[in-house]
Design a protein around this motif. Structure first.
Motif, PDB file in Angstrom:
ATOM      1  N   ILE A  98      12.831 -23.829 -66.817  1.00 20.39           N
ATOM      2  CA  ILE A  98      13.205 -24.620 -65.641  1.00 20.39           C
ATOM      3  C   ILE A  98      11.999 -25.407 -65.161  1.00 20.39           C
ATOM      4  O   ILE A  98      10.987 -24.822 -64.744  1.00 20.39           O
ATOM      5  CB  ILE A  98      13.712 -23.716 -64.501  1.00 20.39           C
ATOM      6  N   PHE A 120      10.898 -27.576 -62.255  1.00 19.87           N
ATOM      7  CA  PHE A 120      11.339 -27.899 -60.901  1.00 19.87           C
ATOM      8  C   PHE A 120      11.128 -29.366 -60.547  1.00 19.87           C
ATOM      9  O   PHE A 120      11.751 -29.880 -59.624  1.00 19.87           O
ATOM     10  CB  PHE A 120      10.621 -27.002 -59.891  1.00 19.87           C
ATOM     11  N   GLU A 170      12.166 -31.730 -62.213  1.00 19.18           N
ATOM     12  CA  GLU A 170      13.364 -32.449 -62.623  1.00 19.18           C
ATOM     13  C   GLU A 170      14.555 -32.157 -61.724  1.00 19.18           C
ATOM     14  O   GLU A 170      15.651 -32.686 -61.944  1.00 19.18           O
ATOM     15  CB  GLU A 170      13.713 -32.069 -64.070  1.00 19.18           C
ATOM     16  N   ASN A 171      14.363 -31.322 -60.704  1.00 15.54           N
ATOM     17  CA  ASN A 171      15.472 -30.951 -59.831  1.00 15.54           C
ATOM     18  C   ASN A 171      15.806 -32.065 -58.853  1.00 15.54           C
ATOM     19  O   ASN A 171      14.942 -32.862 -58.479  1.00 15.54           O
ATOM     20  CB  ASN A 171      15.104 -29.673 -59.062  1.00 15.54           C
ATOM     21  N   ASN A 172      17.057 -32.124 -58.432  1.00 19.72           N
ATOM     22  CA  ASN A 172      17.489 -33.150 -57.469  1.00 19.72           C
ATOM     23  C   ASN A 172      16.783 -32.995 -56.130  1.00 19.72           C
ATOM     24  O   ASN A 172      16.481 -33.976 -55.457  1.00 19.72           O
ATOM     25  CB  ASN A 172      19.009 -33.083 -57.270  1.00 19.72           C
ATOM     26  N   THR A 173      16.540 -31.748 -55.737  1.00 23.92           N
ATOM     27  CA  THR A 173      15.766 -31.481 -54.524  1.00 23.92           C
ATOM     28  C   THR A 173      14.286 -31.432 -54.894  1.00 23.92           C
ATOM     29  O   THR A 173      13.915 -30.690 -55.798  1.00 23.92           O
ATOM     30  CB  THR A 173      16.185 -30.134 -53.902  1.00 23.92           C
ATOM     31  N   ASN A 180       8.274 -23.502 -51.620  1.00 20.29           N
ATOM     32  CA  ASN A 180       8.143 -24.924 -51.897  1.00 20.29           C
ATOM     33  C   ASN A 180       7.057 -25.507 -51.003  1.00 20.29           C
ATOM     34  O   ASN A 180       7.238 -25.622 -49.787  1.00 20.29           O
ATOM     35  CB  ASN A 180       9.485 -25.620 -51.643  1.00 20.29           C
ATOM     36  N   PHE A 192      16.588 -20.400 -55.562  1.00 14.37           N
ATOM     37  CA  PHE A 192      17.014 -21.306 -56.629  1.00 14.37           C
ATOM     38  C   PHE A 192      18.003 -20.571 -57.521  1.00 14.37           C
ATOM     39  O   PHE A 192      17.675 -19.538 -58.105  1.00 14.37           O
ATOM     40  CB  PHE A 192      15.803 -21.771 -57.436  1.00 14.37           C
ATOM     41  N   TYR A 197      19.555 -20.234 -60.843  1.00 17.42           N
ATOM     42  CA  TYR A 197      19.184 -20.740 -62.170  1.00 17.42           C
ATOM     43  C   TYR A 197      20.392 -20.937 -63.087  1.00 17.42           C
ATOM     44  O   TYR A 197      20.238 -21.479 -64.181  1.00 17.42           O
ATOM     45  CB  TYR A 197      18.130 -19.850 -62.835  1.00 17.42           C
ATOM     46  N   ASN A 199      21.619 -24.365 -61.145  1.00 21.68           N
ATOM     47  CA  ASN A 199      20.516 -25.318 -61.025  1.00 21.68           C
ATOM     48  C   ASN A 199      20.484 -25.958 -59.633  1.00 21.68           C
ATOM     49  O   ASN A 199      20.265 -27.159 -59.474  1.00 21.68           O
ATOM     50  CB  ASN A 199      20.620 -26.408 -62.094  1.00 21.68           C
ATOM     51  N   THR A 200      20.686 -25.117 -58.611  1.00 22.32           N
ATOM     52  CA  THR A 200      20.678 -25.594 -57.223  1.00 22.32           C
ATOM     53  C   THR A 200      19.639 -24.839 -56.415  1.00 22.32           C
ATOM     54  O   THR A 200      19.319 -23.681 -56.708  1.00 22.32           O
ATOM     55  CB  THR A 200      22.054 -25.406 -56.567  1.00 22.32           C
ATOM     56  N   TYR A 201      19.138 -25.502 -55.385  1.00 24.63           N
ATOM     57  CA  TYR A 201      18.091 -24.914 -54.539  1.00 24.63           C
ATOM     58  C   TYR A 201      18.485 -25.021 -53.076  1.00 24.63           C
ATOM     59  O   TYR A 201      19.022 -26.043 -52.639  1.00 24.63           O
ATOM     60  CB  TYR A 201      16.760 -25.640 -54.765  1.00 24.63           C
TER      61      TYR A 201
END
Length: 264
Positions: free
Chosen positions: A109, A111, A113-116, A135, A144, A146, A149-151
């Motif tokens: 993973i 991070f 590349e995450n939307n958030t 964060n 998160f 996994y 794939n949301t935070y």
């Protein structure tokens, strides 16, 4: 002589005795030769985990497994709470890698590349397919997922830097640079646990109990009892230590020395 003065003279020796640091004797159990840079710890199946040349190893008697991903830089943190899902944190690349019990990679993973927007400086495995994340961009603790794939952030922003952190499935604990000790549950409730003594290395081992080293000496601190114990009869020269199930393992350059420690 007044009654108040007599009472004070009787109390002073008791106060002095109470304030003195107590001792806790360790009992030598075993030693084991090992070639490692960092000793990570052991699990309930007597597997040893360590890092050598930035390669992560698992050893059980004569069996040896390894995981290597030098492209991600230095291994910052290893989480072995669940031996079936080991978590490696590569802070410089903002990335987590999960491994199975054979040290085969199961997930990677990034991070970034995450939307958030996430810049992780602390991680750990939590319950229900989630990871703890501190964060640094928002200065918040979050969870998160996994699999999805949301935070989600679960705490307000707070000041101060993390000097130490640890986690289990239900809580994330940290000590800030002012030596304040906090805990956060999966619902975002933050509790103040107290103030700890300055340390070089430290490990939370129970509720309000920790082991720490300072200037080459090992101590146990119990905030609930307002007590500090000096751990005696242990190796004085060590790189790091690990405590689990009343076993204190001290790692030198050449070996692991195991001691039995009973928390008072």
């Amino acid at each position: 002589m007044s009654k108040k003065l007599i009472l004070l003279l009787l109390i002073l020796p008791l106060v002095s005795a109470f304030s003195q640091e107590q001792s806790l004797k360790a009992q030598l159990i075993s030693t084991q030769k090992i070639e490692a840079d960092t000793f990570v710890g052991f699990d309930g199946m007597e597997n040893l985990y360590y890092i050598k040349n930035n390669i992560f190893f698992k050893k059980h008697k004569e069996e040896l497994w390894q995981y290597k991903n030098l492209s991600l830089g230095k291994i910052t943190k290893v989480e072995i709470q669940n031996p079936m899902k080991i978590v490696l944190f590569y802070e410089n690349f903002n990335t987590i890698v999960t491994l199975d019990n054979q040290l085969s990679e199961t997930q990677k993973i990034n991070f970034s590349e995450n939307n958030t927007p996430i810049l992780a400086v602390a991680t750990g495995i939590a319950s229900q397919n989630r990871l703890w994340i501190y964060n640094s961009l928002s200065q918040q603790i979050g969870l998160f997922d996994y699999l999805k794939n949301t935070y989600q952030s679960i705490t307000p922003s707070f000041q101060g830097n993390l000097k130490y952190y640890s986690s289990d499935f239900n809580t994330f604990q940290w000590i800030d640079d002012k030596l304040n000790w906090y805990s956060c549950d999966v619902f975002g409730k933050v509790s103040t646990l107290g103030k700890v003594t300055d340390f070089d290395q430290i490990q939370v081992i129970a509720n309000q109990v920790l082991v720490f080293s300072k200037d080459g000496k090992l101590h146990l601190q119990d905030l609930s009892k307002n007590s500090i114990y000096t751990i005696e009869n242990v190796e004085k020269s060590f790189k790091n230590f690990y405590y689990k199930d009343q076993i204190l393992s001290i790692f030198t350059n050449q070996e692991i020395i195991n001691y039995k420690i009973t928390i008072p």
